[in-house]
Design an enzyme around this catalytic site. Structure first.
Site, PDB file in Angstrom:
ATOM      1  CB  VAL A 166      72.518   4.252  40.154  1.00  0.00           C
ATOM      2  CG1 VAL A 166      71.177   4.549  40.809  1.00  0.00           C
ATOM      3  CG2 VAL A 166      73.561   5.264  40.607  1.00  0.00           C
ATOM      4  CD  GLU A 167      68.870   2.149  36.218  1.00  0.00           C
ATOM      5  OE1 GLU A 167      68.235   1.123  36.519  1.00  0.00           O
ATOM      6  OE2 GLU A 167      68.322   3.244  36.026  1.00  0.00           O
TER       7      GLU A 167
END
Length: 540
Positions: A141-142
């Protein structure tokens, strides 16, 4: 032996707090992609709204890590699957994100290949700290599991720490090294931070994850605001930034896919559930090119496994370790033991010239004043012409260190874009906003073209590339492609260097060398005349 191929895409702007793709054509056609992925216009809007840009480096790297005979019956995904603990609500926010991932299996494969060297280490650290294994999916996600990723919120690394938070959780940051990109330092920091957030929010992982994205203060204010109004205070009920409202659903969507990939017609790229790399003590500073040679790795491979180092060598003050493939460690240690301390770095004996300063010498040799002072026993800044200095220098040419900070910037700035390219030399008082107004461009785009965040500080003399849509928007700032060139003679002044003159006239050092039959080892003398071909439309 078969080796895994880890593709790192060309430098592109991702919609990547979404972090959903590193394909340039997809990034430029987000709306069309989301139409396919979303079951409704509402879900399409959900996916479009909460995006920020992330820069990824240019290069395709093949890690020398074996990828045959992976035990697919108990690989890393199975280990995560067995340790999943979060409830995944089947609401529209989770479903919208899950649909996107399910529609892009090639993206999941690409991310898994990037994660392969590091996943076992991350899982071991999570279990040692009694953390939910869903956290192992958070770097997707990051950063799409890219330790070189840099967002325009000044967040860097696989876990996307901004400078202040990185420092708060033990990530050293200086000219030589950035612990936010070091896989070990940043993973340890992320676990510490998440544990603290989990405790701060009384054991609520959804709130802790939301706070990891937007800060504990922002989330706590939303909780207290709902409490005052008699509303529920769970994550799903809070008024949070759009990016944060999508952040937790992304992680839950990935967890749902890992839990039951067959339900979405997916086969996850197998990752071995055992260590394939290990931490090796180097004892002291070493040139990365020398280390790669000792380990029988390409320089790009070594840098990709050790992304925390900004320059051509490790930090002289540490950390003194490297991550290496397990099958190369014995060879590396044997070679390191045989290496004389003086051979860890290349050295040059430099005769100080009239007009030299420690600053100009450090710039010339791509090093730091403090290192020159330390090595040569200089306590102040006074140096004397005719004396000699010992200078540590890179063993190879600068462009050989593909993932150094300088080379990543060069590749970002040299990326071909639509429009007309010009160069702005930063002057005293400049900032991104004022420069963008001057050239009539978006200030966030200006930062992105130069591999920076809009809030990053600018340095006097720094070169910024500017891309404008058409010549009419660049009336007084003629782009390089349409430049009016004039030959001039320049008289060298005291303190001048090829680099300083190149910066001043917006030309390359190679061009100055070619025009004047010079090479970089030539020392300029005050009064010497140089032929230059300069853009007279450029404001210098």
């Amino acid at each position: 032996m078969k080796y895994i191929s880890v593709a790192v895409s060309a430098v592109i702007a991702l919609t990547a707090c979404q972090s959903t793709t590193d394909n340039a054509s997809t990034a430029n056609n987000t709306n069309q992609e989301l139409d396919i992925a979303s079951p409704s216009d509402i879900n399409q809007a959900l996916l479009k709204d909460e995006t920020i840009d992330v820069i990824h480096p240019v290069a395709d790297v093949e890690f020398s890590i074996p990828h045959d005979n992976v035990n697919v019956d108990y690989d890393a995904w199975r280990r995560i699957r067995d340790g999943l603990s979060f409830d995944v609500p089947q609401n529209r926010r989770v479903i919208a994100q899950r649909n996107w991932y399910a529609k892009h299996p090639s993206y999941l494969d690409r991310v898994a290949k990037r994660a392969e060297p590091f996943m076992f280490y991350i899982l071991e650290e999570l279990e040692a700290n009694d953390m939910p294994l869903e956290i192992a999916l958070l770097p997707i996600v990051e950063s799409a599991f890219d330790p070189f990723a840099y967002s325009h919120g000044r967040a860097s690394g696989m876990w996307q720490f901004v400078p202040a938070t990185g420092e708060r959780f033990g990530m050293k940051q200086n000219w030589w090294y950035d612990g936010r990109r070091d896989v070990i330092a940043s993973t340890e920091g992320a676990i510490q931070y998440l544990k603290r957030l989990h405790k701060y929010f009384d054991g609520d992982w959804m709130l802790a994850l939301a706070a990891y994205n937007s800060g504990e203060g922002r989330v706590m204010r939303a909780v207290k605001n709902n409490a005052r109004k008699g509303k529920p205070t769970d994550f799903w009920s809070l008024d949070l930034p759009r990016e944060t409202r999508a952040y937790v659903p992304k992680l839950l969507a990935l967890a749902d896919i890992v839990k039951r990939p067959a339900d979405f017609d997916l086969t996850l790229y197998a990752i071995e559930n055992e260590a394939v790399i290990s931490k090796v003590d180097t004892g002291s500073q070493i040139d990365l090119a020398k280390a790669a040679q000792l380990a029988d790795l390409t320089l790009a491979e070594l840098q990709r496994l050790n992304p925390g180092f900004n320059r051509w060598a490790t930090d002289p003050d540490g950390p003194h370790y490297l991550l290496l493939p397990n099958d190369r460690i014995e060879r590396f240690k044997t070679g390191l033991d045989k290496l004389e301390p003086k051979d860890r770095l290349a050295w040059q004996r430099y005769k100080i010239k009239s007009g030299d300063t420690l600053g100009t010498i450090a710039q010339k040799f791509n090093t730091r004043v403090s290192l020159i002072q330390e090595i040569n026993g200089i306590s102040g800044h006074q140096i004397r012409a005719g004396k000699h200095l010992m200078i540590p220098v890179a063993a190879r040419s600068a462009d050989s260190y593909t993932f150094s900070q300088e080379q990543r910037l060069v590749k970002t700035q040299n990326r071909s874009r639509n429009g007309y390219k010009s160069t702005h030399i930063v002057k005293s008082g400049d900032n991104f906003w004022d420069i963008s107004r001057k050239y009539k461009v978006n200030h966030r785009s200006l930062a992105k073209w130069n591999g920076m965040a809009p809030t990053d500080p600018l340095q006097i003399g720094q070169k910024l590339v500017v891309w404008q849509e058409n010549p009419s928007t660049a009336k007084s700032h003629q782009p390089v492609e349409n430049a009016v060139m004039r030959n001039i003679m320049y008289k060298v002044r005291r303190g001048d260097s090829l680099a300083r003159i190149a910066d001043k006239f917006n030309v390359s050092i190679k061009d100055i060398e070619r025009w004047n039959n010079l090479n970089r080892k030539t020392y300029l003398q005050p009064g010497q005349m140089l032929k230059l071909s300069v853009d007279v439309t450029n404001n210098i």
